[in-house]
Design an enzyme around this catalytic site. Structure first.
Site, mmCIF file in Angstrom:
data_model
loop_
_atom_site.group_PDB
_atom_site.id
_atom_site.type_symbol
_atom_site.label_atom_id
_atom_site.label_comp_id
_atom_site.label_asym_id
_atom_site.label_seq_id
_atom_site.Cartn_x
_atom_site.Cartn_y
_atom_site.Cartn_z
ATOM 1 N N ASP A 70 0.862 -1.178 0.000
ATOM 2 C CA ASP A 70 0.000 0.000 0.000
ATOM 3 C C ASP A 70 0.903 1.235 0.000
ATOM 4 O O ASP A 70 2.054 1.169 0.447
ATOM 5 C CB ASP A 70 -0.895 -0.025 1.244
ATOM 6 C CG ASP A 70 -1.632 1.281 1.467
ATOM 7 O OD1 ASP A 70 -2.341 1.735 0.556
ATOM 8 O OD2 ASP A 70 -1.456 1.870 2.559
ATOM 9 N N ASP A 72 -0.212 5.079 0.691
ATOM 10 C CA ASP A 72 -0.478 6.157 1.646
ATOM 11 C C ASP A 72 -0.294 5.696 3.086
ATOM 12 O O ASP A 72 -0.957 4.770 3.554
ATOM 13 C CB ASP A 72 -1.897 6.697 1.465
ATOM 14 C CG ASP A 72 -2.094 7.341 0.103
ATOM 15 O OD1 ASP A 72 -1.090 7.605 -0.583
ATOM 16 O OD2 ASP A 72 -3.258 7.578 -0.278
ATOM 17 N N LYS A 222 -8.666 -3.428 -4.392
ATOM 18 C CA LYS A 222 -7.227 -3.721 -4.295
ATOM 19 C C LYS A 222 -6.986 -5.230 -4.318
ATOM 20 O O LYS A 222 -6.069 -5.713 -4.989
ATOM 21 C CB LYS A 222 -6.650 -3.128 -3.009
ATOM 22 C CG LYS A 222 -6.368 -1.643 -3.051
ATOM 23 C CD LYS A 222 -5.593 -1.244 -1.805
ATOM 24 C CE LYS A 222 -5.262 0.237 -1.801
ATOM 25 N NZ LYS A 222 -4.477 0.618 -0.609
ATOM 26 N N ASN A 248 -8.917 -1.080 5.840
ATOM 27 C CA ASN A 248 -9.602 -1.194 4.553
ATOM 28 C C ASN A 248 -8.893 -2.183 3.631
ATOM 29 O O ASN A 248 -9.484 -2.679 2.662
ATOM 30 C CB ASN A 248 -9.678 0.178 3.869
ATOM 31 C CG ASN A 248 -10.580 1.137 4.613
ATOM 32 O OD1 ASN A 248 -11.728 0.820 4.906
ATOM 33 N ND2 ASN A 248 -10.065 2.315 4.943
#
Length: 317
Positions: A70, A72, A222, A248
């Site tokens: 990921d 961020d 994702k 998430n």
């Protein structure tokens, strides 16, 4: 209170749009990686700390394994889309009122410490309206400059070292992010990674239409992107690793045999402990359960979005 409804994360399941977004992102990532493979290798800065001291993982020479990171708050402090927005404002792509909106979104991201799907969707809608009618090549060129201005100094050294360990083991390393795939690809290239899975914005004849292909690459999307890429690349997901800060991304983390919680939010930290996943928090340097790498030095907190907006405005006067 209804106006505050967007502050509350909602559980979402994989939908047809999630699958479409995932497949589109995987296709875009593989095309970019193939193009880059034929280009001259970029000059890559040395990692800021030694690779993880794990004798058995990642396994050197295992070409059926890969790593998915990921972006961020996992690889980079803050949200790429907000830094990108600041860079576009500097280049007069939009007005002060829209900058204030980006500033508020960045401030909320920092205070909340989590990604809210509706909140992030609002940010991407803003970005799509701004880039509509612009050439993809133009935004890619500007994105390179924005990386140097706002993103390069916000890469977490600890996470960068984890990615380097996979590269040193001969494995491919992919970013997986809700940020635009073009922005994610620039970041991946500058870090010497294999490529990036990101939100795919529709373009016709090299010009953005202001629409997405499917939906933002967030949550279940994702996981669909990773699944599609793994199938295309012939990977064994049980031998792969995934890294994220957000609950998430539990669908993506649950796909692989080696899930890692990096700078985790409260829900992900709890889930990781319950499921005996590895944890690492580079925000404070404190030890976490099941730590598999040495502690990394903190790199400091970034300036708040609102403060950045004020500073930019003052410099323009």
């Amino acid at each position: 209170m209804a106006a505050l409804g967007w502050l509350t994360p909602r559980r979402r399941s994989a939908t047809a749009r999630s699958v479409l977004a995932g497949e589109a992102s995987a296709e875009a990532a593989r095309k970019t990686a193939l193009v880059d493979a034929g280009a001259e290798a970029p000059e890559i800065e040395a990692p800021l700390e030694e690779p993880p001291a794990e004798p058995e993982f990642p396994v050197a020479g295992d070409d059926l394994a890969a790593a998915f990171f990921d972006l961020d708050n996992t690889v980079m402090q803050g949200a790429a889309i907000f830094h990108f927005g600041r860079g576009l404002y500097k280049r007069e792509f939009f007005r002060r009122r829209e900058l204030a909106r980006f500033a508020w979104q960045q401030a909320w991201f920092r205070l909340a410490g989590v990604e809210d799907p509706e909140h992030m969707q609002d940010a991407r809608d803003s970005a799509l309206s701004i880039v509509k009618g612009h050439k993809v090549s133009e935004l890619m060129s500007i994105g390179e400059e924005i990386y140097d201005e706002y993103m390069a100094e916000r890469i977490w050294p600890g996470t960068r070292a984890l990615a380097q360990a996979h590269l040193d083991a001969g494995q491919k390393v992919w970013l997986v992010t809700a940020a635009p795939v073009e922005t994610a690809t620039i970041i991946a290239r500058r870090l010497g990674l294999t490529g990036a899975l990101g939100t795919v914005a529709e373009s016709v004849d090299g010009v953005y239409t202001g629409r997405l292909v499917g939906e933002p690459l967030h949550g279940p999307a994702k996981a669909e992107a990773v699944r599609a890429l793994a199938a295309a690349e012939g990977l064994d997901l049980e031998r792969c690793a995934a890294y994220s800060d957000s609950h998430n991304d539990i669908p993506m983390l649950s796909l692989v045999g080696h899930p890692y919680a990096i700078n985790p939010d409260t829900k992900l930290r709890k889930h990781a402990r319950t499921n005996d996943w590895r944890l690492r928090d580079y925000r404070t340097g404190r030890k976490a359960v099941k730590v598999g790498v040495p502690a990394a030095a903190g790199v400091g907190a970034i300036a708040g979005g609102a403060a950045a907006a004020i500073a930019l405005h003052r410099r323009r006067k």
